[in-house]
Enzyme design. Structure first.
Site, PDB file in Angstrom:
ATOM      1  CG  ASN A  38      -0.644  -1.145   0.329  1.00 10.37           C
ATOM      2  OD1 ASN A  38       0.318  -1.563   0.969  1.00 10.37           O
ATOM      3  ND2 ASN A  38      -1.822  -1.738   0.376  1.00 10.37           N
ATOM      4  CG  ASP A  39       2.404  -2.065  -3.360  1.00 11.37           C
ATOM      5  OD1 ASP A  39       2.179  -2.911  -2.477  1.00 11.37           O
ATOM      6  OD2 ASP A  39       1.739  -1.983  -4.410  1.00 11.37           O
ATOM      7  CB  ILE A  40       5.378   3.940  -2.381  1.00 13.45           C
ATOM      8  CG1 ILE A  40       4.146   4.662  -1.844  1.00 13.45           C
ATOM      9  CG2 ILE A  40       5.252   3.636  -3.860  1.00 13.45           C
ATOM     10  CD1 ILE A  40       3.934   6.039  -2.445  1.00 13.45           C
ATOM     11  CE1 TYR A  64      -3.034  -3.015 -10.343  1.00  8.81           C
ATOM     12  CE2 TYR A  64      -1.626  -1.226 -11.077  1.00  8.81           C
ATOM     13  CZ  TYR A  64      -2.663  -2.100 -11.307  1.00  8.81           C
ATOM     14  OH  TYR A  64      -3.327  -2.081 -12.507  1.00  8.81           O
TER      15      TYR A  64
END
Length: 466
Positions: A392-394, A432
């Site tokens: 997700n965040d990456i 996260y």
């Protein structure tokens, strides 16, 4: 065994540790590096045991045998998804050992150099004080990291009012207590001061990790690895064991270097991570308006079968679903059919440095198709399909496109440059870091909802059956 033979054994063990560390720099030599390290540890243990008086063998066996059994059971039962928690827990053992060694050294009159005055006693007292302080920070910090990684504590940072001032005050008081400890002549007073300093440094370790957000946990794990190394080195000084000093320095320095590499992967400073609160200050979280485009298994299989160049981006969701084995089989079939398939690894994917690399190696994915972010981003514009599995965040475009985003400036995999991006997630929930991902609403993005393990298994069945 004579002292000379023990010294030779320690030199051989130290050389094997260095060779082992060097081997871990490359996935193809990592297994050999681990073997060197294991052999070095066996030599170090046997040499140390040989230097113990025969009257101490019973105590050694009484502590060693249960430890071996517990360690073997833990190693056999731990799942790869729980490896970050286990690593953090093992770091706490090193910290606790340094604290116990420090107190044992202080309480043992012989080890405390009773009757020795001047510089030698001062140096010895400083060794004990610093060793216990580092050990206490490592112990409590590692316990908190374990609790966060295991879901027993929230991954959100705990941001107490004036937390930086509080940490600074603890450091100053600890230094003052250290001066008192080294100058007092009264044993009970010194022991009381040492105990208070242990509690303070233990609080400091717990508070520092509590203030670090879940997105920084890979850095926290490598940072605690470094702390455990320095704690071991401090114990080596207290015990006058040269090999423990060398080994601790190797672990401490390599952990520090790894932490810096991880921070560079997030475009952040090491101090920024230690201060904590990532994703809670310095940016504005903006809600995203848009429609996502869902996709099913059959459509996904058809796209993959007709693609010539495919990039797979694994994330923690893949680890939780244990999808790597079926995924490795899917990739193998696609490559045999003529597709160019590679994996793109972000340095902070997962909850442990190299977490995705370990999972893919477990599934026997060839090392030469596992690429790093710098090798992949320039090729994504020429990629037909990117398959994002539980990340997700990456892969969040906000890092590059929104200067007000909490993750602004963080290097990410630019998967949206591909012709089609298929994202496997259970829902549109945030990652996260806790911020929305505009990738899900791009025109060329497709959302394949559900458990990653079930979806990959279904894709494998369709491909095998077609």
């Amino acid at each position: 065994m004579s002292p000379n033979l023990i010294t030779v054994a320690y030199i051989i063990a130290a050389a094997l540790f260095i060779l082992g560390l060097s081997g871990l720099a490359n996935p193809e030599t990592a297994r050999r590096g681990n073997l060197f390290s294991v052999i070095g540890m066996i030599i170090a243990f046997l040499a140390t045991a040989a230097g113990i008086a025969s009257s101490g063998y019973v105590e050694l066996a009484a502590s060693l045998i249960p430890a071996i059994i517990i360690g073997a059971v833990l190693a056999a039962r731990v799942k790869m998804t729980n490896m970050p928690q286990l690593v953090a827990l093992l770091h706490s053992f090193v910290g606790a050992a340094a604290v116990l060694v420090g107190f044992a050294t202080w309480l043992d009159p012989g080890a405390h150099l009773e009757g020795v005055e001047g510089v030698e006693r001062l140096i010895h007292d400083i060794e004990i004080y610093i060793g216990i302080g580092i050990g206490a920070i490592t112990f409590t910090g590692s316990v908190i990291a374990f609790a966060k990684l295991d879901g027993r504590l929230s991954g959100k940072p705990l941001l107490l009012p004036a937390r930086h001032f509080l940490n600074l005050a603890v450091v100053v008081v600890t230094i003052v207590l250290g001066v008192i400890f080294t100058r007092t002549q009264e044993h009970n007073t010194a022991l009381l001061v040492l105990s208070i300093a242990t509690l303070l440094t233990g609080f400091l370790g717990a508070h520092m990790v509590m203030a670090i957000g879940g997105a920084d946990m890979p850095v926290v794990v490598s940072m605690l690895n470094s702390y455990s190394g320095w704690a071991a080195a401090a114990a080596g000084f207290m015990l006058a064991n040269d090999l423990l000093i060398v080994t601790g320095a190797l672990v401490g320095s390599s952990g520090a270097i790894l932490s810096l590499i991880m921070c560079r992967g997030m475009n952040r400073s090491f101090a920024n991570v230690l201060l904590g609160g990532f994703g809670t200050t310095g940016g504005t979280v903006v809600e995203i308006d848009g429609e996502h485009t869902p996709i099913d298994i059959n459509e996904t299989v058809e796209i993959l079968k007709h693609a010539k160049k495919i990039v797979v981006v694994p994330g923690y969701g893949m680890a939780v679903a244990r999808a790597q084995h079926s995924l490795a089989r899917v990739v193998e079939i696609l490559r045999k059919s003529g597709a160019d398939v590679t994996f793109a690894i972000h340095p902070v994917a997962g909850r442990l440095p190299g977490h995705m690399n370990v999972l893919l190696a477990e599934a026997n994915v060839p090392y030469d198709i596992v690429l790093e972010i710098d090798e992949v981003n320039s090729e994504l514009k020429n990629t037909d399909v990117v398959l994002v599995i539980g990340a997700n965040d990456i892969v969040n475009p906000s890092a590059l496109e929104d200067p007000n985003s909490p993750i602004a400036g963080m290097p990410v995999l630019e998967v949206w440059d591909a012709e089609v991006t298929i994202v496997m997630k259970r829902s549109l929930a945030t990652g996260y870091v806790g911020i929305p991902n505009p990738l899900f609403f791009r025109d060329n993005s497709r959302m394949l909802f559900g458990d990653a393990g079930d979806n990959v298994d279904a894709i494998l069945q369709r491909i095998v059956g077609s």
